[in-house]
Scaffold this motif. Structure first.
Motif, mmCIF file in Angstrom:
data_model
loop_
_atom_site.group_PDB
_atom_site.id
_atom_site.type_symbol
_atom_site.label_atom_id
_atom_site.label_comp_id
_atom_site.label_asym_id
_atom_site.label_seq_id
_atom_site.Cartn_x
_atom_site.Cartn_y
_atom_site.Cartn_z
ATOM 1 N N UNK A 138 0.836 -1.202 0.000
ATOM 2 C CA UNK A 138 0.000 0.000 0.000
ATOM 3 C C UNK A 138 0.864 1.243 0.000
ATOM 4 N N UNK A 171 2.439 1.679 -3.268
ATOM 5 C CA UNK A 171 1.490 2.018 -4.319
ATOM 6 C C UNK A 171 1.076 3.486 -4.257
ATOM 7 N N UNK A 172 1.114 4.028 -3.052
ATOM 8 C CA UNK A 172 0.693 5.414 -2.879
ATOM 9 C C UNK A 172 1.817 6.193 -2.204
ATOM 10 N N UNK A 228 -12.352 3.136 -2.571
ATOM 11 C CA UNK A 228 -12.803 2.025 -3.421
ATOM 12 C C UNK A 228 -12.328 0.704 -2.856
ATOM 13 N N UNK A 229 -11.041 0.717 -2.519
ATOM 14 C CA UNK A 229 -10.432 -0.496 -2.007
ATOM 15 C C UNK A 229 -11.148 -0.958 -0.740
ATOM 16 N N UNK A 237 -14.192 -0.219 0.169
ATOM 17 C CA UNK A 237 -15.549 -0.645 -0.166
ATOM 18 C C UNK A 237 -15.534 -2.069 -0.719
ATOM 19 N N UNK A 238 -14.589 -2.319 -1.628
ATOM 20 C CA UNK A 238 -14.545 -3.641 -2.256
ATOM 21 C C UNK A 238 -14.154 -4.712 -1.250
ATOM 22 N N UNK A 239 -13.209 -4.367 -0.370
ATOM 23 C CA UNK A 239 -12.850 -5.327 0.680
ATOM 24 C C UNK A 239 -14.077 -5.746 1.471
ATOM 25 N N UNK A 255 -17.122 -5.591 0.499
ATOM 26 C CA UNK A 255 -18.051 -6.297 -0.385
ATOM 27 C C UNK A 255 -17.717 -7.772 -0.530
ATOM 28 N N UNK A 256 -16.426 -8.082 -0.571
ATOM 29 C CA UNK A 256 -16.056 -9.479 -0.802
ATOM 30 C C UNK A 256 -15.922 -10.251 0.509
ATOM 31 N N UNK A 257 -16.398 -9.668 1.589
ATOM 32 C CA UNK A 257 -16.504 -10.455 2.815
ATOM 33 C C UNK A 257 -15.318 -10.389 3.745
ATOM 34 N N UNK A 258 -14.540 -9.295 3.650
ATOM 35 C CA UNK A 258 -13.451 -9.126 4.620
ATOM 36 C C UNK A 258 -14.047 -8.661 5.943
ATOM 37 N N UNK A 267 -20.473 -1.270 7.855
ATOM 38 C CA UNK A 267 -21.201 -2.496 7.532
ATOM 39 C C UNK A 267 -22.685 -2.265 7.782
#
Ligand SMILES: Nc1ncnc2c1ncn2[C@@H]1O[C@H](COP(=O)(O)OP(=O)(O)OP(=O)(O)O)[C@@H](O)[C@H]1O
Ligand SMILES: [Mg+2]
Lengths: 330, 224
Positions: free
Chosen positions: A47, A50-51, A235-236, A238-240, A242-245, A330
């Motif tokens: 991370x 990346x940033x 986004x990251x 939100x997606x985390x 969403x996929x059940x983290x 959540x």
């Protein structure tokens, strides 16, 4: 069900089998945990890579915030230290009506020394007083030629213990002095002391107020910077989710990242602090006309430096955690 | 697999986005959800993966009541439910492989398991040769296939798709429909919200029709 299974196997094959099963279980567990730890660390480092800009912004803000608070801390500590030095000059000078003779001097000195508030006793004889006065006059000392050596009174100069360098202490000393001495005149810088006390009080008050304000501002800025860096990555997050983290799974890499940035920020802030100490703080305090030449400016002690790096870690971790709650719902 | 009993969802004060809805969807079904814009399709799907909680009524997913689900339970519901969106929701800063692996990592799967499964899932959507690309270097259809691979890589019980082909042309849409049907054939229950009636004509399935938050139609294709 599983424990039932164990028991059956134990009764058939004995202890050994159970032991084997146990070690197998442990072996299976350990790599999973290590795997996770490795994953979290890798994630945090990635991370950051990346940033890089966001990461640098967080570190820099933390460093500046910590250094500002610490600089302020140093100013207060050193000014207080300086003020303490000044109080060393506080002494009670008792001018005597009649100089004591040689025999009584020793006893008198001892009595004075036994006053609990008194730290040092210095007897200045008439001759000593004259000598000092001559020195003070320097080239004009010739004016005093032919003047009687007993023109100036003898005196006792009493230095006080640190905790009694205040009005109450002085008053008590004076009261006791009058039991022993025939005092002609007393000097103890009453007004100066009052002023000094007020100054020291307001210094502490302003210190606490300003320091608290600075700390608050630092917290605010750091938490906002972290919020901003998380906003860029919402986004990251939100997606985390969403996929059940789980919340914890999302938090840990960010906490680690906060901690790493905190360490770096803390170390960097020490560097900033050292620079501001050498180039700003010490020249300005040293040029202050009241600063004695032998005064040693204090830098942070080793422990304080460690505390500072540690505050960076706390700042980073708490900042990340509190900001995360805003983006992961959540 | 999915049951709704008198479910109502209101945002704020005014009229309900979903009104008093009751329906059942069995295991392994493939269901279209249609209706005009604003009919409540998205709201219905969002309640099924607990992005919203119903204002009234009960929702059961896989025999669990999720209408008052606790926050810490939500991740475990979502591991059973794959979701695909119109705008893909891929991470642009990560490679195709990492995007799909993300779903498995989030569930705490082990590393060797992850790479194997990701490769399989990408192979199923025909993108195993694009592993190291970034999503933006790919076409819209390819990006949606990655999103589908991410949803399916965890073997979900249910696949929810909200206008998955809204931005794609017909040919690509049919490719994607084929993927949904494959998943459905393997036993995944599929719910697909769409405006596109041509899909039902080409692949006839059960259709739920919504209007202003109400369920006004539930048709099954004639068995033939
Ligand atoms: N977050 C929200 N806050 C307030 N109102 C909302 C929200 N989301 C949806 N709505 C309202 O709920 C109603 C149903 O919206 P929903 O998005 O479920 O419809 P839809 O069938 O998905 O429409 P579309 O086909 O345009 O995607 C609409 O009137 C919409 O304005
Ligand atoms: Mg919608």
């Amino acid at each position: 069900m599983i424990s039932g299974h164990y028991r059956v196997e134990l009764s058939i094959c004995g202890c050994l089998r159970l032991k084997l099963l146990e070690t197998k279980l442990v072996e299976l567990e350990a790599p999973a945990v290590l795997d996770k730890i490795r994953y979290f660390i890798m994630r945090a480092l990635r991370n950051m890579r990346q940033w890089p800009l966001l990461c640098a912004a967080s570190i820099l803000t933390m460093a500046v915030a910590l250094a500002t608070v610490a600089t302020f801390f140093l100013v207060v500590v050193n000014t207080e230290q300086l003020a303490l030095r000044w109080t060393k000059e506080i002494q009670v000078i008792a001018y005597l009506q009649k100089a004591p003779d040689q025999q009584s001097l020793a006893g008198l000195t001892k009595k004075l020394k036994d006053i609990p508030e008194v730290e040092t006793v210095q007897y200045v004889s008439q001759a000593d007083a004259m000598k000092r006065f001559k020195k003070h006059l320097g080239e004009d000392a010739s004016l005093l030629e032919g003047v009687n050596a007993d023109l100036l009174p003898a005196s006792f100069e009493l230095g006080l213990q640190a905790q009694y360098r205040n009005q109450a202490g002085i008053a008590s000393v004076i009261e006791q002095l009058e039991n022993y001495l025939d005092v002609d005149d007393l000097r103890y810088g009453q007004q100066w002391l009052e002023k000094f006390n007020k100054f020291a009080q307001s210094l502490r008050f302003i210190g606490i107020l300003l320091g608290g304000f600075l700390l608050f501002a630092a917290l605010f800025i750091v938490s906002n910077t972290i919020k901003l860096t998380l906003y860029a990555r919402r986004d990251e997050l939100e997606i985390m989710a969403l996929v059940g983290a789980t919340m914890r799974f999302i938090q840990i890499p960010f906490m680690l990242e906060g901690a790493i940035q905190g360490v770096l920020g803390g170390v960097l802030s020490l560097a900033f602090l050292a620079i501001s100490f050498v180039f700003i703080l010490s020249p300005s305090l040293n040029s202050f006309w009241l600063t004695p030449t032998d005064f040693n400016l204090q830098f942070l002690s080793m422990n304080q430096q460690i505390i500072m790096v540690f505050s960076g870690v706390v700042l980073g971790v708490l900042g990340s955690l509190s900001s995360l709650r805003r983006f992961v719902r959540f | 697999m999915i049951q709704l009993y008198n479910v109502t969802k209101k945002y704020g004060g005014e009229s309900a986005a979903v009104k008093d809805m009751t329906l059942q969807i069995g295991k392994g079904e493939f269901v279209y959800i249609t209706g005009a814009s604003g009919a409540g399709k998205t709201t219905l799907l969002r309640m099924l993966y607990a992005a919203e909680r119903p204002t009234k009524g009960q929702i059961l997913v896989d025999r669990k009541n999720i209408s008052r689900i606790r926050s810490r339970q939500i991740p475990f519901l979502r591991r059973k439910v794959g979701v695909v969106f119109q705008d893909f929701k891929l991470l642009q800063s990560r490679t195709v492989f990492e995007n799909v692996a993300f779903a498995l990592e989030a569930q705490g799967k082990k590393r060797y398991e992850v790479s194997k499964k990701v490769y399989q899932a990408l192979k199923e959507v025909g993108l195993e040769h694009r592993l190291q690309r970034k999503p933006l270097e790919l076409s819209g259809g390819e990006q949606q296939r990655i999103a589908i691979a991410r949803a399916l890589v965890v073997d979900p019980l249910i696949l929810l798709a909200d206008e998955p082909s809204g931005n794609l042309d017909q040919e690509v849409t049919f490719e994607i429909m084929a993927l949904f049907q494959q998943a459905n054939a393997r036993g995944t229950t599929v719910l697909l919200a769409t405006h596109d009636h041509s899909l039902n004509q080409r692949f006839p399935r059960r259709v739920l029709t919504l209007d202003q938050g109400k369920l006004i139609g539930d048709q099954r294709p004639l068995q033939g």
